[in-house]
Scaffold this motif. Sequence first.
Motif, PDB file in Angstrom:
ATOM      1  N   GLU A   1     -14.084 -28.553  22.226  1.00 41.17           N
ATOM      2  CA  GLU A   1     -15.003 -29.668  22.464  1.00 41.17           C
ATOM      3  C   GLU A   1     -14.394 -31.029  22.120  1.00 41.17           C
ATOM      4  O   GLU A   1     -14.786 -32.055  22.683  1.00 41.17           O
ATOM      5  CB  GLU A   1     -16.304 -29.461  21.682  1.00 41.17           C
TER       6      GLU A   1
ATOM      7  N   HIS B   1     -15.204 -29.763  12.996  1.00 38.41           N
ATOM      8  CA  HIS B   1     -16.124 -29.013  13.844  1.00 38.41           C
ATOM      9  C   HIS B   1     -15.763 -27.537  13.924  1.00 38.41           C
ATOM     10  O   HIS B   1     -16.567 -26.724  14.358  1.00 38.41           O
ATOM     11  CB  HIS B   1     -16.185 -29.613  15.254  1.00 38.41           C
ATOM     12  N   MET B   2     -14.548 -27.178  13.473  1.00 37.10           N
ATOM     13  CA  MET B   2     -14.104 -25.785  13.467  1.00 37.10           C
ATOM     14  C   MET B   2     -14.145 -25.166  12.072  1.00 37.10           C
ATOM     15  O   MET B   2     -13.775 -24.002  11.894  1.00 37.10           O
ATOM     16  CB  MET B   2     -12.693 -25.691  14.050  1.00 37.10           C
TER      17      MET B   2
ATOM     18  N   ALA C   1     -20.302 -24.331  11.049  1.00 33.43           N
ATOM     19  CA  ALA C   1     -20.584 -23.495  12.219  1.00 33.43           C
ATOM     20  C   ALA C   1     -22.017 -23.681  12.705  1.00 33.43           C
ATOM     21  O   ALA C   1     -22.307 -23.568  13.908  1.00 33.43           O
ATOM     22  CB  ALA C   1     -20.315 -22.024  11.895  1.00 33.43           C
TER      23      ALA C   1
ATOM     24  N   GLU D   1     -15.713 -23.367   8.886  1.00 39.11           N
ATOM     25  CA  GLU D   1     -16.750 -22.343   8.765  1.00 39.11           C
ATOM     26  C   GLU D   1     -18.086 -22.917   8.303  1.00 39.11           C
ATOM     27  O   GLU D   1     -19.154 -22.531   8.800  1.00 39.11           O
ATOM     28  CB  GLU D   1     -16.281 -21.238   7.814  1.00 39.11           C
TER      29      GLU D   1
ATOM     30  N   GLY E   1     -23.012 -25.798  15.786  1.00 37.19           N
ATOM     31  CA  GLY E   1     -22.949 -25.267  17.143  1.00 37.19           C
ATOM     32  C   GLY E   1     -21.788 -25.735  17.995  1.00 37.19           C
ATOM     33  O   GLY E   1     -21.764 -25.478  19.202  1.00 37.19           O
ATOM     34  N   TYR E   2     -20.826 -26.409  17.395  1.00 38.65           N
ATOM     35  CA  TYR E   2     -19.665 -26.836  18.166  1.00 38.65           C
ATOM     36  C   TYR E   2     -18.727 -25.652  18.428  1.00 38.65           C
ATOM     37  O   TYR E   2     -18.686 -24.701  17.650  1.00 38.65           O
ATOM     38  CB  TYR E   2     -18.892 -27.930  17.435  1.00 38.65           C
ATOM     39  N   GLU E   3     -17.962 -25.766  19.497  1.00 36.23           N
ATOM     40  CA  GLU E   3     -17.006 -24.724  19.841  1.00 36.23           C
ATOM     41  C   GLU E   3     -15.609 -25.309  19.948  1.00 36.23           C
ATOM     42  O   GLU E   3     -15.436 -26.505  20.193  1.00 36.23           O
ATOM     43  CB  GLU E   3     -17.392 -24.060  21.166  1.00 36.23           C
ATOM     44  N   GLU E   4     -14.613 -24.449  19.791  1.00 33.93           N
ATOM     45  CA  GLU E   4     -13.232 -24.870  19.975  1.00 33.93           C
ATOM     46  C   GLU E   4     -13.062 -25.418  21.389  1.00 33.93           C
ATOM     47  O   GLU E   4     -13.571 -24.863  22.352  1.00 33.93           O
ATOM     48  CB  GLU E   4     -12.292 -23.698  19.740  1.00 33.93           C
TER      49      GLU E   4
ATOM     50  N   GLU F   1      -8.256 -31.611  17.936  1.00 32.54           N
ATOM     51  CA  GLU F   1      -7.614 -30.301  17.815  1.00 32.54           C
ATOM     52  C   GLU F   1      -6.107 -30.412  18.029  1.00 32.54           C
ATOM     53  O   GLU F   1      -5.317 -29.754  17.335  1.00 32.54           O
ATOM     54  CB  GLU F   1      -8.249 -29.332  18.803  1.00 32.54           C
TER      55      GLU F   1
END
Length: 375
Positions: free
Chosen positions: A338, A324-325, A330, A327, A333-336, A343
């Motif tokens: 989530e 999800h992180m 991107a 490039e 629409g996921y963000e760090e 992670e």
Amino acid sequence: MQVPLLDLKLQYAPLKAQLLREIEAVADSQALLLGPQTEKLEKAVADYCGAGHAIGASSGTDAQLMLLMALGIGPGDKVLTTPYTFFATASCVARLGATPVFVDIDPVTFNISVPALETTLARTPDAKGIIPVHLYGQCADMEAIVALGKKYGIPVLEDAAQALGARHPLGGAGAIGEAGWFSFYPTKNLGAFGDAGMVVCRDEKLAVKIRALRNHGMEVRYYHKWIGGNFRIDAIQSAVLNVKLPHLDTWSAGRRARADFYRTALSRHALPITLPTEVYADAGLPNHHIYNQFIVRAPKRDELRAHLTKAGIGSEIYYPLPLHMQECFAYLGYEEGEFPEAERAARESLALPIFPELTEEQQTYVVEQIAAFYR
């Protein structure tokens, strides 16, 4: 002392004469694609994992791709899977115009979290599939996942690329859901001499369609029922895998024995690392974990890895950046933040050397170097 992450030459040496004979026989026959070697392999793998049908493919990635094509996955469709896995799990979904919908992982097994999956399904009732990944050689919680698939009326498709031979109380990896796939990349427990893969499924009509799709959608030569691709497996790869398959359980047992050694030896030290958990160890299954990788969670992971490298010990990070992180995803629409467990795993996980020929002396050296780092 040098301790590689993996040394395939040690596996190759005792099989060299037999492998070369089989390769030469394929060369002499000039039947270089599909053919009797592939038919033999497909039957053997289907029997081995308990699937009704097996279809050889040009790679594990292509195996997944042609399965999704056969199921009609395409633009507008949503497929649920984990962001902590090899890239192909999600990229094959995206390549067909469908949308990967990510679900966080269980912190103990690294496999997809069932509570998170249930929550995501509740807000994605139009999902077209669930892809659990049997990461590192241990099955995901298939009893709960299959139940969710039935509840929502969507297929469970197993990414068993790292798990051929792994067992769950419901059956063999890849053969529990509607379909699954394997990779025979050289570093897998059963590795080819290049790229190769396989789809397994229960439904005969689905198998017929997949067989056609791997050969440009042809059932009858030059008559194309579907738009497929060139996903054929090479006969040489099939021949190599036919030689190796009878040894797979022994090799997986060897990996498991080395995992046991690590667990015992590392536990003697007061180390801050977290060892892998065998969730099906008490289920009476011979291959409850096949250890395609031996993954630890390690504080100061990158510094530990640098220390091991300096000491001549191979290691690897699977995987340094969750999907999800990435490039290329991107646009989803996921963000760090989530998927915190994915992670955290990306920050902490480290693969130590594990293969059947690894010696006790080498493993002792690995343990000593890890202990020395944390003193």
